[in-house]
Design an enzyme around this catalytic site. Structure first.
Site, PDB file in Angstrom:
ATOM      1  N   LYS A   1      20.623  -0.168  -4.440  1.00 25.75           N
ATOM      2  CA  LYS A   1      19.685   1.077  -4.228  1.00 25.75           C
ATOM      3  C   LYS A   1      20.704   2.150  -4.296  1.00 25.75           C
ATOM      4  O   LYS A   1      21.701   2.325  -4.003  1.00 25.75           O
ATOM      5  CB  LYS A   1      18.976   0.944  -2.797  1.00 25.75           C
TER       6      LYS A   1
ATOM      7  N   GLY B   1      -6.317   1.244   0.567  1.00 23.35           N
ATOM      8  CA  GLY B   1      -5.775   1.803  -0.482  1.00 23.35           C
ATOM      9  C   GLY B   1      -6.207   1.217  -1.747  1.00 23.35           C
ATOM     10  O   GLY B   1      -5.842   0.006  -1.963  1.00 23.35           O
ATOM     11  N   LEU B   2      -6.602   2.177  -2.758  1.00 23.81           N
ATOM     12  CA  LEU B   2      -7.301   1.957  -3.843  1.00 23.81           C
ATOM     13  C   LEU B   2      -6.402   2.653  -5.123  1.00 23.81           C
ATOM     14  O   LEU B   2      -6.854   3.225  -6.070  1.00 23.81           O
ATOM     15  CB  LEU B   2      -8.693   2.229  -4.058  1.00 23.81           C
ATOM     16  N   GLY B   3      -4.975   2.582  -5.069  1.00 29.54           N
ATOM     17  CA  GLY B   3      -4.224   3.284  -5.794  1.00 29.54           C
ATOM     18  C   GLY B   3      -3.873   2.262  -6.838  1.00 29.54           C
ATOM     19  O   GLY B   3      -4.649   1.512  -7.306  1.00 29.54           O
ATOM     20  N   ALA B   4      -2.682   2.465  -7.691  1.00 26.35           N
ATOM     21  CA  ALA B   4      -2.299   1.788  -8.745  1.00 26.35           C
ATOM     22  C   ALA B   4      -2.382   0.256  -8.538  1.00 26.35           C
ATOM     23  O   ALA B   4      -2.905  -0.338  -9.534  1.00 26.35           O
ATOM     24  CB  ALA B   4      -1.002   2.197  -9.101  1.00 26.35           C
ATOM     25  N   VAL B   5      -1.855  -0.201  -7.573  1.00 24.58           N
ATOM     26  CA  VAL B   5      -2.034  -1.795  -7.173  1.00 24.58           C
ATOM     27  C   VAL B   5      -3.288  -1.940  -6.710  1.00 24.58           C
ATOM     28  O   VAL B   5      -4.004  -3.182  -7.131  1.00 24.58           O
ATOM     29  CB  VAL B   5      -0.736  -2.127  -6.315  1.00 24.58           C
ATOM     30  N   GLY B   6      -3.796  -1.254  -5.368  1.00 28.10           N
ATOM     31  CA  GLY B   6      -5.084  -1.663  -4.804  1.00 28.10           C
ATOM     32  C   GLY B   6      -6.391  -1.875  -5.550  1.00 28.10           C
ATOM     33  O   GLY B   6      -6.910  -2.705  -5.508  1.00 28.10           O
TER      34      GLY B   6
HETATM   35  P1  NAD Z   1      -0.229   4.569  -4.929  1.00 25.13           P
HETATM   36  O1  NAD Z   1       0.169   5.759  -4.535  1.00 25.13           O
HETATM   37  O2  NAD Z   1      -1.111   4.453  -6.479  1.00 25.13           O
HETATM   38  O3  NAD Z   1      -1.928   3.993  -3.932  1.00 25.13           O
HETATM   39  C1  NAD Z   1      -1.858   4.150  -2.987  1.00 25.13           C
HETATM   40  C2  NAD Z   1      -3.068   4.450  -2.276  1.00 25.13           C
HETATM   41  O4  NAD Z   1      -3.351   4.454  -0.931  1.00 25.13           O
HETATM   42  C3  NAD Z   1      -3.592   5.796  -2.705  1.00 25.13           C
HETATM   43  O5  NAD Z   1      -4.885   5.633  -3.295  1.00 25.13           O
HETATM   44  C4  NAD Z   1      -3.667   6.649  -1.345  1.00 25.13           C
HETATM   45  O6  NAD Z   1      -4.860   7.742  -1.385  1.00 25.13           O
HETATM   46  C5  NAD Z   1      -4.165   5.637  -0.593  1.00 25.13           C
HETATM   47  N1  NAD Z   1      -3.784   6.005   0.774  1.00 25.13           N
HETATM   48  C6  NAD Z   1      -2.947   6.623   1.387  1.00 25.13           C
HETATM   49  N2  NAD Z   1      -3.321   6.679   2.599  1.00 25.13           N
HETATM   50  C7  NAD Z   1      -3.941   5.733   3.079  1.00 25.13           C
HETATM   51  C8  NAD Z   1      -4.620   5.396   4.155  1.00 25.13           C
HETATM   52  N3  NAD Z   1      -4.105   5.999   5.463  1.00 25.13           N
HETATM   53  N4  NAD Z   1      -5.799   4.788   4.323  1.00 25.13           N
HETATM   54  C9  NAD Z   1      -6.285   4.387   2.883  1.00 25.13           C
HETATM   55  N5  NAD Z   1      -5.654   4.457   1.922  1.00 25.13           N
HETATM   56  C10 NAD Z   1      -4.694   5.566   1.832  1.00 25.13           C
HETATM   57  O7  NAD Z   1       0.636   3.257  -4.658  1.00 25.13           O
HETATM   58  P2  NAD Z   1       0.689   1.709  -5.229  1.00 25.13           P
HETATM   59  O8  NAD Z   1       1.948   1.863  -6.439  1.00 25.13           O
HETATM   60  O9  NAD Z   1      -0.804   1.212  -5.615  1.00 25.13           O
HETATM   61  O10 NAD Z   1       1.385   1.232  -4.177  1.00 25.13           O
HETATM   62  C11 NAD Z   1       0.572   0.746  -2.958  1.00 25.13           C
HETATM   63  C12 NAD Z   1       1.695  -0.107  -1.983  1.00 25.13           C
HETATM   64  O11 NAD Z   1       2.365  -0.972  -2.617  1.00 25.13           O
HETATM   65  C13 NAD Z   1       2.704   0.987  -1.497  1.00 25.13           C
HETATM   66  O12 NAD Z   1       3.103   0.560  -0.174  1.00 25.13           O
HETATM   67  C14 NAD Z   1       4.014   0.555  -2.405  1.00 25.13           C
HETATM   68  O13 NAD Z   1       5.342   0.785  -1.784  1.00 25.13           O
HETATM   69  C15 NAD Z   1       3.682  -0.967  -2.425  1.00 25.13           C
HETATM   70  N6  NAD Z   1       4.206  -1.742  -3.884  1.00 25.13           N
HETATM   71  C16 NAD Z   1       3.875  -1.188  -5.304  1.00 25.13           C
HETATM   72  C17 NAD Z   1       4.380  -1.728  -6.215  1.00 25.13           C
HETATM   73  C18 NAD Z   1       3.967  -1.517  -7.420  1.00 25.13           C
HETATM   74  O14 NAD Z   1       4.470  -1.885  -8.484  1.00 25.13           O
HETATM   75  N7  NAD Z   1       3.265  -0.168  -7.834  1.00 25.13           N
HETATM   76  C19 NAD Z   1       5.281  -2.790  -5.875  1.00 25.13           C
HETATM   77  C20 NAD Z   1       5.595  -3.228  -4.737  1.00 25.13           C
HETATM   78  C21 NAD Z   1       4.934  -2.582  -3.795  1.00 25.13           C
END
Ligand code: NAD
Length: 353
Positions: free
Chosen positions: A80, A184-189
């Site tokens: 890292k 959490g409904l972000g990129a992964v959710g």
């Molecule tokens: P993201 O930022 O796209 O999505 C996160 C979502 O969570 C957002 O929609 C945000 O508004 C929401 N959020 C924040 N605080 C919240 C709360 N208190 N309650 C409910 N929702 C809340 O992130 P992502 O890329 O979807 O990643 C999600 C998680 O997965 C992170 O912990 C990240 O470290 C982990 N992760 C992601 C990847 C990847 O490929 N993107 C890989 C491994 C791990």
């Protein structure tokens, strides 16, 4: 400041402090283990309070990458980089170029990628100075579209498969009619929620962004739950896909689910929660085992043989690894997080086959 005697040193192979005064660069690169291949892990840019905080972060994160990649059976090790800077103010092209030269000086022992505080555009600037950068190329991604190194679809697919095997192990059933809370409904959710819905699961969702929740209600027939309630809402599965530390002493005591399986990193607030979950009979899919789709995706890009079908096949090994962890945890009466660590250690000590 102790380095070899640092509580998080944990046998790191190499820790490099790099600076370029003219460019304003102060960075630390930690290479934890290269038995399986070059150390791979993202570069974080963060305004650390001081060197001690930056060192602690980089040591912990690089060690975590060794475990994640070994468990995912990738021919890469763990490393890292952290840059002590404010990502909104200090990330000049000169700083990124200096970072690229620092990474290049390690001759490929460390391969960088995106992390918090860095973007694909930043890494493309870094890549003008070194080839040891991944997650930046335009290519046909896992979901068929042109992806610019975005690993989220790969992560979501791995979490979906992992959740399925956890449910089969603990509840002896499939996803049809299962209730899943997605935090959490972000990129992964979001992508996970879509796949769960398509498989017949009933969704309960929360996000601090009301728009995302409203869209899930409209498009995925989801039931909205307040962010402060989602972790303890009754369901079959909790899928944490927002923040770390969601499994702390009070939430674990209040959980009303049989399985925890989601994408968020560092879900356990402390190792004590691993054992607390086991005692409560809740099956926890260790975060770095189930969310390895992203590192698989960027590692394949770096190894130069990226094709979506191979990446998909490798991600499909995630449920097999989880199944080994679950069976071993049952047989040995150990929490799943502990078993995941032991299996990862076996895999990185042995090196890549
Ligand atoms: P993201 O930022 O796209 O999505 C996160 C979502 O969570 C957002 O929609 C945000 O508004 C929401 N959020 C924040 N605080 C919240 C709360 N208190 N309650 C409910 N929702 C809340 O992130 P992502 O890329 O979807 O990643 C999600 C998680 O997965 C992170 O912990 C990240 O470290 C982990 N992760 C992601 C990847 C990847 O490929 N993107 C890989 C491994 C791990």
């Amino acid at each position: 400041m102790e380095i070899f005697g640092h509580p998080d040193f944990d046998g790191h192979e190499q820790v490099v402090f790099g600076s370029d005064t003219a460019a304003g660069l102060r960075a630390i690169i930690a290479i934890h283990n290269t038995h399986r291949g070059p150390a791979m892990g993202g570069c974080r840019v963060f305004p650390y309070a001081g060197e001690a905080a930056a060192l602690r972060d980089v040591l912990r994160l690089s060690r975590g990458m060794t475990y994640k990649s070994a468990l995912a059976e990738l021919p890469v090790g763990g490393g890292k980089a952290v840059v002590m800077a404010n990502p909104g103010r200090d990330k000049t092209p000169a700083l990124l170029a200096a970072l690229g030269r620092l990474i290049d000086s390690l001759g490929g022992r460390y391969v960088t990628a995106e992390d918090s505080g860095t973007t694909v555009a930043d890494l493309r600037t870094v890549a003008q100075e070194t080839p040891h950068v991944t997650g930046i190329r335009e290519r046909r991604g896992l979901d068929g579209g042109i992806a610019s190194g975005d690993p989220s679809p790969a992560t979501a697919y791995g979490v979906f498969l992992g959740l399925q095997v956890a449910v089969a192990h603990r509840l002896g059933r499939g996803l049809e009619g299962l209730t899943v809370s997605v935090q959490g409904l972000g990129a992964v959710g979001w992508r996970l929620a879509e796949q769960l819905r398509a498989a017949g699961a009933r969704l309960q969702v929360s996000d601090i962004d009301g728009e995302r929740v409203a869209r899930a209600v409209r498009e995925l027939d989801a039931r909205p739950v307040a962010p402060e309630d989602i972790a303890t809402e009754p369901a079959d599965v909790l899928a944490p896909c927002a923040l770390g530390g969601v499994l702390n002493a009070s939430t674990v005591a209040a959980l009303r689910v049989a399985v925890v399986a989601g994408a968020a990193n560092n879900q356990l607030d402390s190792p004590a929660e691993d054992e607390a979950l086991r005692r409560r009979g809740i099956l926890y899919a260790p975060d770095y085992a189930i969310n390895a789709g992203g590192i698989i995706d960027v590692a394949f890009e770096h190894l130069g043989d990226y094709d979506a079908a191979s990446v998909r096949r490798h991600i499909e090994r995630i449920p097999r690894t989880l199944d080994i962890i679950f069976r071993r945890a049952d047989a040995e009466g150990l929490p799943t997080g502990t078993v995941a660590d032991r299996l990862a250690e076996e895999r990185f000590r042995a090196g890549a086959r």
